[in-house]
Write a protein that holds these residues in place. Structure first.
Motif, PDB file in Angstrom:
ATOM      1  N   ALA A  48       1.465 -16.997  -3.302  1.00 45.66           N
ATOM      2  CA  ALA A  48       0.743 -15.794  -3.745  1.00 45.66           C
ATOM      3  C   ALA A  48      -0.639 -15.737  -3.115  1.00 45.66           C
ATOM      4  O   ALA A  48      -1.063 -14.693  -2.608  1.00 45.66           O
ATOM      5  CB  ALA A  48       0.634 -15.765  -5.266  1.00 45.66           C
ATOM      6  N   LEU A  49      -1.338 -16.842  -3.156  1.00 46.66           N
ATOM      7  CA  LEU A  49      -2.683 -16.860  -2.586  1.00 46.66           C
ATOM      8  C   LEU A  49      -2.679 -16.638  -1.084  1.00 46.66           C
ATOM      9  O   LEU A  49      -3.504 -15.901  -0.560  1.00 46.66           O
ATOM     10  CB  LEU A  49      -3.371 -18.199  -2.897  1.00 46.66           C
ATOM     11  CG  LEU A  49      -4.325 -18.164  -4.066  1.00 46.66           C
ATOM     12  CD1 LEU A  49      -4.813 -19.551  -4.415  1.00 46.66           C
ATOM     13  CD2 LEU A  49      -5.492 -17.248  -3.804  1.00 46.66           C
ATOM     14  N   SER A  50      -1.758 -17.255  -0.381  1.00 39.04           N
ATOM     15  CA  SER A  50      -1.755 -17.103   1.073  1.00 39.04           C
ATOM     16  C   SER A  50      -1.242 -15.737   1.513  1.00 39.04           C
ATOM     17  O   SER A  50      -1.587 -15.267   2.600  1.00 39.04           O
ATOM     18  CB  SER A  50      -0.956 -18.227   1.730  1.00 39.04           C
ATOM     19  OG  SER A  50       0.373 -18.238   1.292  1.00 39.04           O
ATOM     20  N   HIS A  51      -0.454 -15.070   0.697  1.00 39.75           N
ATOM     21  CA  HIS A  51       0.022 -13.720   1.020  1.00 39.75           C
ATOM     22  C   HIS A  51      -1.017 -12.652   0.712  1.00 39.75           C
ATOM     23  O   HIS A  51      -1.016 -11.590   1.337  1.00 39.75           O
ATOM     24  CB  HIS A  51       1.294 -13.368   0.224  1.00 39.75           C
ATOM     25  CG  HIS A  51       2.552 -13.840   0.839  1.00 39.75           C
ATOM     26  ND1 HIS A  51       3.051 -13.356   2.021  1.00 39.75           N
ATOM     27  CD2 HIS A  51       3.440 -14.776   0.434  1.00 39.75           C
ATOM     28  CE1 HIS A  51       4.184 -13.955   2.305  1.00 39.75           C
ATOM     29  NE2 HIS A  51       4.436 -14.830   1.354  1.00 39.75           N
ATOM     30  N   LEU A  52      -1.885 -12.893  -0.239  1.00 39.66           N
ATOM     31  CA  LEU A  52      -2.834 -11.859  -0.685  1.00 39.66           C
ATOM     32  C   LEU A  52      -3.642 -11.256   0.465  1.00 39.66           C
ATOM     33  O   LEU A  52      -3.623 -10.039   0.645  1.00 39.66           O
ATOM     34  CB  LEU A  52      -3.755 -12.407  -1.783  1.00 39.66           C
ATOM     35  CG  LEU A  52      -4.788 -11.424  -2.329  1.00 39.66           C
ATOM     36  CD1 LEU A  52      -4.108 -10.238  -3.006  1.00 39.66           C
ATOM     37  CD2 LEU A  52      -5.702 -12.132  -3.319  1.00 39.66           C
ATOM     38  N   PRO A  53      -4.355 -12.046   1.261  1.00 36.44           N
ATOM     39  CA  PRO A  53      -5.149 -11.425   2.323  1.00 36.44           C
ATOM     40  C   PRO A  53      -4.286 -10.790   3.413  1.00 36.44           C
ATOM     41  O   PRO A  53      -4.673  -9.772   3.994  1.00 36.44           O
ATOM     42  CB  PRO A  53      -5.983 -12.577   2.880  1.00 36.44           C
ATOM     43  CG  PRO A  53      -5.274 -13.806   2.460  1.00 36.44           C
ATOM     44  CD  PRO A  53      -4.542 -13.483   1.195  1.00 36.44           C
ATOM     45  N   VAL A  54      -3.122 -11.360   3.663  1.00 35.97           N
ATOM     46  CA  VAL A  54      -2.242 -10.800   4.683  1.00 35.97           C
ATOM     47  C   VAL A  54      -1.746  -9.428   4.230  1.00 35.97           C
ATOM     48  O   VAL A  54      -1.716  -8.476   5.010  1.00 35.97           O
ATOM     49  CB  VAL A  54      -1.064 -11.758   4.978  1.00 35.97           C
ATOM     50  CG1 VAL A  54      -0.096 -11.154   5.972  1.00 35.97           C
ATOM     51  CG2 VAL A  54      -1.598 -13.095   5.482  1.00 35.97           C
ATOM     52  N   ALA A  55      -1.386  -9.319   2.956  1.00 31.23           N
ATOM     53  CA  ALA A  55      -0.935  -8.035   2.415  1.00 31.23           C
ATOM     54  C   ALA A  55      -2.055  -6.999   2.429  1.00 31.23           C
ATOM     55  O   ALA A  55      -1.800  -5.808   2.576  1.00 31.23           O
ATOM     56  CB  ALA A  55      -0.404  -8.218   0.995  1.00 31.23           C
ATOM     57  N   ALA A  56      -3.283  -7.459   2.304  1.00 29.34           N
ATOM     58  CA  ALA A  56      -4.416  -6.528   2.322  1.00 29.34           C
ATOM     59  C   ALA A  56      -4.602  -5.909   3.709  1.00 29.34           C
ATOM     60  O   ALA A  56      -5.079  -4.780   3.827  1.00 29.34           O
ATOM     61  CB  ALA A  56      -5.690  -7.250   1.897  1.00 29.34           C
ATOM     62  N   ASN A  57      -4.233  -6.663   4.752  1.00 28.95           N
ATOM     63  CA  ASN A  57      -4.279  -6.164   6.121  1.00 28.95           C
ATOM     64  C   ASN A  57      -5.653  -5.578   6.472  1.00 28.95           C
ATOM     65  O   ASN A  57      -5.763  -4.483   7.002  1.00 28.95           O
ATOM     66  CB  ASN A  57      -3.174  -5.123   6.339  1.00 28.95           C
ATOM     67  CG  ASN A  57      -2.888  -4.902   7.804  1.00 28.95           C
ATOM     68  OD1 ASN A  57      -3.025  -5.810   8.601  1.00 28.95           O
ATOM     69  ND2 ASN A  57      -2.492  -3.688   8.151  1.00 28.95           N
ATOM     70  N   ASN A  58      -6.691  -6.335   6.140  1.00 27.77           N
ATOM     71  CA  ASN A  58      -8.054  -5.849   6.324  1.00 27.77           C
ATOM     72  C   ASN A  58      -8.935  -7.042   6.694  1.00 27.77           C
ATOM     73  O   ASN A  58      -9.053  -7.995   5.910  1.00 27.77           O
ATOM     74  CB  ASN A  58      -8.509  -5.200   5.007  1.00 27.77           C
ATOM     75  CG  ASN A  58      -9.913  -4.691   5.031  1.00 27.77           C
ATOM     76  OD1 ASN A  58     -10.838  -5.370   5.465  1.00 27.77           O
ATOM     77  ND2 ASN A  58     -10.081  -3.476   4.530  1.00 27.77           N
ATOM     78  N   GLU A  59      -9.542  -7.006   7.866  1.00 25.31           N
ATOM     79  CA  GLU A  59     -10.315  -8.148   8.346  1.00 25.31           C
ATOM     80  C   GLU A  59     -11.474  -8.500   7.418  1.00 25.31           C
ATOM     81  O   GLU A  59     -11.782  -9.678   7.213  1.00 25.31           O
ATOM     82  CB  GLU A  59     -10.835  -7.882   9.754  1.00 25.31           C
ATOM     83  CG  GLU A  59     -11.456  -9.105  10.385  1.00 25.31           C
ATOM     84  CD  GLU A  59     -11.847  -8.893  11.830  1.00 25.31           C
ATOM     85  OE1 GLU A  59     -12.837  -9.510  12.246  1.00 25.31           O
ATOM     86  OE2 GLU A  59     -11.166  -8.126  12.539  1.00 25.31           O
ATOM     87  N   ARG A  60     -12.111  -7.515   6.835  1.00 30.38           N
ATOM     88  CA  ARG A  60     -13.208  -7.793   5.897  1.00 30.38           C
ATOM     89  C   ARG A  60     -12.706  -8.584   4.693  1.00 30.38           C
ATOM     90  O   ARG A  60     -13.346  -9.537   4.240  1.00 30.38           O
ATOM     91  CB  ARG A  60     -13.863  -6.491   5.427  1.00 30.38           C
ATOM     92  CG  ARG A  60     -15.023  -6.710   4.447  1.00 30.38           C
ATOM     93  CD  ARG A  60     -15.586  -5.404   3.913  1.00 30.38           C
ATOM     94  NE  ARG A  60     -14.669  -4.664   3.082  1.00 30.38           N
ATOM     95  CZ  ARG A  60     -14.416  -4.928   1.805  1.00 30.38           C
ATOM     96  NH1 ARG A  60     -14.988  -5.950   1.198  1.00 30.38           N
ATOM     97  NH2 ARG A  60     -13.573  -4.183   1.113  1.00 30.38           N
ATOM     98  N   LEU A  61     -11.530  -8.227   4.205  1.00 29.45           N
ATOM     99  CA  LEU A  61     -10.954  -8.941   3.065  1.00 29.45           C
ATOM    100  C   LEU A  61     -10.461 -10.326   3.473  1.00 29.45           C
ATOM    101  O   LEU A  61     -10.528 -11.259   2.684  1.00 29.45           O
ATOM    102  CB  LEU A  61      -9.840  -8.109   2.425  1.00 29.45           C
ATOM    103  CG  LEU A  61     -10.301  -6.756   1.868  1.00 29.45           C
ATOM    104  CD1 LEU A  61      -9.118  -5.981   1.291  1.00 29.45           C
ATOM    105  CD2 LEU A  61     -11.402  -6.906   0.847  1.00 29.45           C
ATOM    106  N   TRP A  62      -9.984 -10.465   4.715  1.00 30.74           N
ATOM    107  CA  TRP A  62      -9.617 -11.799   5.212  1.00 30.74           C
ATOM    108  C   TRP A  62     -10.833 -12.708   5.179  1.00 30.74           C
ATOM    109  O   TRP A  62     -10.751 -13.850   4.762  1.00 30.74           O
ATOM    110  CB  TRP A  62      -9.120 -11.750   6.651  1.00 30.74           C
ATOM    111  CG  TRP A  62      -7.845 -11.005   6.890  1.00 30.74           C
ATOM    112  CD1 TRP A  62      -6.916 -10.629   5.953  1.00 30.74           C
ATOM    113  CD2 TRP A  62      -7.368 -10.553   8.140  1.00 30.74           C
ATOM    114  NE1 TRP A  62      -5.884  -9.960   6.575  1.00 30.74           N
ATOM    115  CE2 TRP A  62      -6.140  -9.902   7.918  1.00 30.74           C
ATOM    116  CE3 TRP A  62      -7.853 -10.622   9.439  1.00 30.74           C
ATOM    117  CZ2 TRP A  62      -5.389  -9.338   8.945  1.00 30.74           C
ATOM    118  CZ3 TRP A  62      -7.119 -10.066  10.460  1.00 30.74           C
ATOM    119  CH2 TRP A  62      -5.893  -9.427  10.205  1.00 30.74           C
TER     120      TRP A  62
END
Length: 144
Positions: A48-62
């Protein structure tokens, strides 16, 4: 807690259109999931944690995720530091080549973890460095 992380993983893994995880939802979910990183067993949390930023698809959120996760590696508890590295390794794999943009911000944290007093944490940190080298195609020797 297991149910929350399992449900979150399912939602995040199958959000191929990158429409469910908006910046607002990301910012609401991230602290909740990061709070769970101190659990003794994060088997269900890691995806869940590792998918969260990938699902956001946003460099700022990464970048936000990268900093907040790695900041937890300053914990005095070795298990927390180990958990951070397990999630981080999975995150690097999922982000792939896009991870390169996060490398400069990650180096200070990784340098510390490579010299950790706990052998398991240090070994995991070396594994993360190898993962970074695989993903980026660059040797990290010059940076670390």
């Amino acid at each position: 807690k297991q149910v929350v992380s399992t449900q979150s993983t399912g939602i995040l893994r199958y959000d191929n259109s990158h429409t469910f995880i908006t910046p607002d939802r990301f910012e609401a979910l991230l602290p909740v999931l990061l709070d769970l990183i101190s659990l003794p067993d994060i088997t269900h949390l890691c995806p869940a944690l590792s998918h969260l930023p990938v699902a956001a698809n946003n460099e700022r959120l990464w970048k936000q995720f990268n900093f907040q996760l790695l900041n937890l590696s300053k914990s005095p508890v070795p298990k927390v530091r180990a958990n951070v590295l397990e999630v981080y390794s999975s995150f690097i794999t999922k982000l792939g080549q896009d991870y390169s943009t996060l490398l400069p911000d990650s180096l200070p944290f990784l340098s510390e973890l490579l010299e950790d007093s706990d052998n398991r944490v240090e070994d995991l940190a070396h594994g993360v460095v190898k993962k970074i080298e695989e993903v980026t195609g660059e040797s990290m020797d010059q940076y670390l």
